[in-house]
Scaffold this motif. Structure first.
Motif, short mmCIF file in Angstrom:
data_model
loop_
_atom_site.label_atom_id
_atom_site.label_comp_id
_atom_site.label_asym_id
_atom_site.label_seq_id
_atom_site.Cartn_x
_atom_site.Cartn_y
_atom_site.Cartn_z
N LEU A 149 -4.62 0.85 -1.32
CA LEU A 149 -4.25 -0.41 -1.97
C LEU A 149 -4.64 -0.39 -3.44
CD1 LEU A 149 -5.60 -2.58 0.93
CD2 LEU A 149 -3.25 -2.73 0.13
N ASP A 150 -3.99 -1.22 -4.20
CA ASP A 150 -4.37 -1.41 -5.60
C ASP A 150 -5.82 -1.92 -5.64
OD1 ASP A 150 -4.75 -2.62 -8.21
OD2 ASP A 150 -2.58 -2.52 -8.44
N HIS A 209 -0.41 8.62 -2.32
CA HIS A 209 -0.28 9.00 -3.72
C HIS A 209 1.16 9.30 -4.11
CE1 HIS A 209 -0.74 11.54 -7.36
NE2 HIS A 209 -1.64 10.62 -7.63
N ALA A 235 0.85 -1.18 0.00
CA ALA A 235 0.00 0.00 0.00
C ALA A 235 0.89 1.24 0.00
CB ALA A 235 -0.90 0.01 1.23
N VAL A 279 -7.26 -3.90 -7.48
CA VAL A 279 -7.31 -5.35 -7.74
C VAL A 279 -7.22 -6.13 -6.41
CG1 VAL A 279 -6.04 -7.27 -8.80
CG2 VAL A 279 -6.36 -5.13 -10.06
N VAL A 280 -6.45 -5.58 -5.47
CA VAL A 280 -6.22 -6.26 -4.18
C VAL A 280 -7.49 -6.29 -3.33
CG1 VAL A 280 -4.93 -6.11 -2.01
CG2 VAL A 280 -3.76 -5.72 -4.18
N LYS A 336 4.58 4.22 2.84
CA LYS A 336 4.39 2.91 2.23
C LYS A 336 4.34 1.85 3.32
CE LYS A 336 6.60 3.80 -2.21
NZ LYS A 336 7.79 3.58 -3.05
#
Ligand SMILES: [Zn+2]
Length: 119
Positions: A95-96, A7, A4, A98-99, A12
């Motif tokens: 998070l992305d 921006h 994660a 997709v995750v 991180k």
């Protein structure tokens, strides 16, 4: 494992596992942030950037610190003030997509009843 980031990348962290459930809370601060929370034990979250990358905000009973990136302003997580409390909140928006695609979304009525809506 799930990575994660805010921006700008100043904040991180890595989660031991992708969230199974994310919470949309309608309380006065969460609705303004637009955050979606995933709850973890602090040992399940590994920050790979320094702690001083965030500024914090507290309200209400001052039980949690809401962290935002000093550089880009993203709300990244909240941490408990009481070190004995084994729970923290990660903003799943970091998070992305997709995750989090397979996570279930539940609504918490933090504005009024302090309970999950529809459960
Ligand atoms: Zn940032």
């Amino acid at each position: 494992m799930a990575d994660a980031s805010c921006h700008c990348g100043a904040v991180k962290f890595t989660l031991q596992f992708a969230p199974h459930q994310i919470t949309d809370c309608n309380c006065s601060i969460c609705r303004r942030y637009g955050a979606l929370w995933a709850y973890y034990a602090p040992e399940e979250v590994n920050f790979t950037t320094e702690d001083d990358r965030t500024e914090t905000y507290m309200w209400d009973d001052h039980s949690i610190r809401l962290h935002r990136c000093k550089t880009c302003g993203c709300v990244t997580h909240w941490s408990p003030v009481d070190p004995a409390r084994n729970r923290m909140g990660i903003n799943a928006r970091m998070l992305d997509p997709v995750v989090v695609a397979d996570a279930s979304l539940r609504h918490f009525d933090g504005a009024d009843t302090e309970s999950y809506i529809g459960e």
